[in-house]
Scaffold this motif. Sequence first.
Motif, mmCIF file in Angstrom:
data_model
loop_
_atom_site.group_PDB
_atom_site.id
_atom_site.type_symbol
_atom_site.label_atom_id
_atom_site.label_comp_id
_atom_site.label_asym_id
_atom_site.label_seq_id
_atom_site.Cartn_x
_atom_site.Cartn_y
_atom_site.Cartn_z
ATOM 1 N N GLU A 199 112.502 -10.879 28.336
ATOM 2 C CA GLU A 199 112.011 -10.673 26.973
ATOM 3 C C GLU A 199 113.110 -10.580 25.912
ATOM 4 O OE1 GLU A 199 108.740 -7.955 24.593
ATOM 5 O OE2 GLU A 199 109.188 -7.502 26.694
ATOM 6 N N PRO A 200 114.236 -9.871 26.148
ATOM 7 C CA PRO A 200 115.280 -9.824 25.113
ATOM 8 C C PRO A 200 115.821 -11.212 24.748
ATOM 9 C CG PRO A 200 115.654 -8.101 26.731
ATOM 10 C CD PRO A 200 114.552 -8.968 27.266
ATOM 11 N N SER A 201 115.945 -12.086 25.727
ATOM 12 C CA SER A 201 116.400 -13.454 25.453
ATOM 13 C C SER A 201 115.387 -14.194 24.595
ATOM 14 C CB SER A 201 116.610 -14.228 26.757
ATOM 15 O OG SER A 201 117.641 -13.646 27.501
ATOM 16 N N TYR A 202 114.123 -14.038 24.950
ATOM 17 C CA TYR A 202 113.046 -14.675 24.192
ATOM 18 C C TYR A 202 113.081 -14.216 22.728
ATOM 19 C CZ TYR A 202 108.314 -15.843 22.678
ATOM 20 O OH TYR A 202 107.246 -16.330 21.984
ATOM 21 N N LYS A 203 113.174 -12.895 22.536
ATOM 22 C CA LYS A 203 113.174 -12.352 21.175
ATOM 23 C C LYS A 203 114.422 -12.759 20.395
ATOM 24 C CE LYS A 203 110.134 -8.432 21.900
ATOM 25 N NZ LYS A 203 109.990 -6.970 21.943
ATOM 26 N N PHE A 204 115.564 -12.851 21.081
ATOM 27 C CA PHE A 204 116.808 -13.246 20.431
ATOM 28 C C PHE A 204 116.703 -14.669 19.877
ATOM 29 C CE2 PHE A 204 121.106 -15.131 20.692
ATOM 30 C CZ PHE A 204 121.759 -14.313 19.790
ATOM 31 N N ILE A 205 116.240 -15.599 20.708
ATOM 32 C CA ILE A 205 116.108 -16.990 20.263
ATOM 33 C C ILE A 205 115.042 -17.099 19.178
ATOM 34 C CG2 ILE A 205 115.513 -19.352 20.955
ATOM 35 C CD1 ILE A 205 118.289 -18.403 21.933
ATOM 36 N N LEU A 206 113.963 -16.341 19.317
ATOM 37 C CA LEU A 206 112.915 -16.341 18.297
ATOM 38 C C LEU A 206 113.475 -15.883 16.952
ATOM 39 C CD1 LEU A 206 109.968 -17.163 18.493
ATOM 40 C CD2 LEU A 206 109.369 -14.769 18.798
ATOM 41 N N LYS A 207 114.340 -14.863 16.966
ATOM 42 C CA LYS A 207 114.964 -14.390 15.717
ATOM 43 C C LYS A 207 115.851 -15.465 15.101
ATOM 44 C CE LYS A 207 114.904 -9.425 16.132
ATOM 45 N NZ LYS A 207 115.631 -8.186 16.047
ATOM 46 N N ILE A 208 116.559 -16.201 15.932
ATOM 47 C CA ILE A 208 117.401 -17.290 15.421
ATOM 48 C C ILE A 208 116.528 -18.344 14.745
ATOM 49 C CG2 ILE A 208 118.921 -19.214 16.061
ATOM 50 C CD1 ILE A 208 120.016 -17.425 18.303
ATOM 51 N N ILE A 209 115.436 -18.681 15.403
ATOM 52 C CA ILE A 209 114.532 -19.703 14.863
ATOM 53 C C ILE A 209 113.942 -19.264 13.521
ATOM 54 C CG2 ILE A 209 112.305 -20.860 15.238
ATOM 55 C CD1 ILE A 209 113.029 -20.806 18.276
ATOM 56 N N LYS A 210 113.569 -17.988 13.416
ATOM 57 C CA LYS A 210 112.902 -17.482 12.209
ATOM 58 C C LYS A 210 113.877 -16.973 11.144
ATOM 59 C CE LYS A 210 108.639 -16.297 14.553
ATOM 60 N NZ LYS A 210 107.646 -15.283 14.848
ATOM 61 N N MET A 211 115.170 -17.092 11.403
ATOM 62 C CA MET A 211 116.174 -16.544 10.492
ATOM 63 C C MET A 211 116.098 -17.197 9.105
ATOM 64 S SD MET A 211 120.224 -16.194 11.272
ATOM 65 C CE MET A 211 120.014 -14.993 12.568
ATOM 66 N N LYS A 212 116.177 -16.368 8.106
ATOM 67 C CA LYS A 212 116.128 -16.835 6.710
ATOM 68 C C LYS A 212 117.428 -17.582 6.385
ATOM 69 C CE LYS A 212 112.578 -13.954 5.175
ATOM 70 N NZ LYS A 212 111.497 -14.489 5.930
ATOM 71 N N PRO A 213 117.352 -18.594 5.509
ATOM 72 C CA PRO A 213 118.542 -19.409 5.191
ATOM 73 C C PRO A 213 119.757 -18.609 4.732
ATOM 74 C CG PRO A 213 116.568 -20.416 4.282
ATOM 75 C CD PRO A 213 116.164 -19.075 4.838
ATOM 76 N N HIS A 214 119.565 -17.552 3.931
ATOM 77 C CA HIS A 214 120.720 -16.787 3.450
ATOM 78 C C HIS A 214 121.425 -16.033 4.592
ATOM 79 C CE1 HIS A 214 117.640 -13.612 3.344
ATOM 80 N NE2 HIS A 214 118.640 -12.739 3.399
ATOM 81 N N LYS A 215 120.677 -15.674 5.630
ATOM 82 C CA LYS A 215 121.287 -14.991 6.782
ATOM 83 C C LYS A 215 121.995 -15.982 7.702
ATOM 84 C CE LYS A 215 119.038 -10.644 7.349
ATOM 85 N NZ LYS A 215 118.709 -9.656 8.324
ATOM 86 N N LYS A 216 121.476 -17.222 7.735
ATOM 87 C CA LYS A 216 122.072 -18.243 8.596
ATOM 88 C C LYS A 216 123.532 -18.479 8.239
ATOM 89 C CE LYS A 216 117.859 -20.793 9.574
ATOM 90 N NZ LYS A 216 117.128 -22.029 9.398
ATOM 91 N N LYS A 217 123.869 -18.270 6.984
ATOM 92 C CA LYS A 217 125.243 -18.506 6.532
ATOM 93 C C LYS A 217 126.228 -17.516 7.148
ATOM 94 C CE LYS A 217 123.790 -20.566 2.226
ATOM 95 N NZ LYS A 217 123.658 -20.440 0.795
ATOM 96 N N LYS A 218 125.730 -16.373 7.624
ATOM 97 C CA LYS A 218 126.591 -15.352 8.214
ATOM 98 C C LYS A 218 126.885 -15.619 9.689
ATOM 99 C CE LYS A 218 124.784 -11.648 5.290
ATOM 100 N NZ LYS A 218 124.113 -10.353 5.294
ATOM 101 N N TYR A 219 126.102 -16.505 10.293
ATOM 102 C CA TYR A 219 126.210 -16.727 11.732
ATOM 103 C C TYR A 219 126.351 -18.213 12.045
ATOM 104 C CZ TYR A 219 124.279 -12.025 11.830
ATOM 105 O OH TYR A 219 124.068 -10.689 11.637
#
Length: 191
Positions: A38-58
């Motif tokens: 489950e933690p892996s699933y949630k981690f990838i899901l967070k990456i997918i749903k990440m807002k554009p302004h946050k994507k710039k940090k990662y």
Amino acid sequence: MNQMFIDTNVFTAYLLLSEIKKSKRIKKNLWKKYKKLEPSYKFILKIIKMKPHKKKKYRFMTSNLAISEILNSLFDEAICKRMSEDGLPLSSWATKKGHYMKLNLEKWETEQLDESITKFSQINNMELIDEEYDFGLIAELIFSFKLKTQDSILFSTALKKECSYFITRDEQDFLDNKDLLTRIATIFGAS
């Protein structure tokens, strides 16, 4: 910018759990059974749903070798399901190499694999990179710390790409190996 290299097993866990399309009761039992994924699933899901302004940090990345391992894992999972449904013991697969080649995946199973691969390709902020080899480090990881060759290559790639994080589910290989963790700390302290 935080650079993160994501190991094969994190993606595979996400893809396998996202395939659960059963009744609510069966789905609940499967989620309970695969709780460790489950933690892996949630981690990838967070990456997918990440807002554009946050994507710039990662910066999230994985490599061609990891993609190859993901495809192999999904194929193995499909074959295991097919064998289970056909009443074949999994030990027959391990003892008779090539035996599983006689099993034909049905069209829906092939489509399900294709759907999984498509899901992976839709992670739009995931950068696919070529492997980079530090042969001395790879040899050390394999011979001194008993890491698998693929994991050693992936770790070498993450290090060469100056990643701050190596995201993996390999607890035994990494987290439970105190000598390896000490060596990794030395490597990152020196670079």
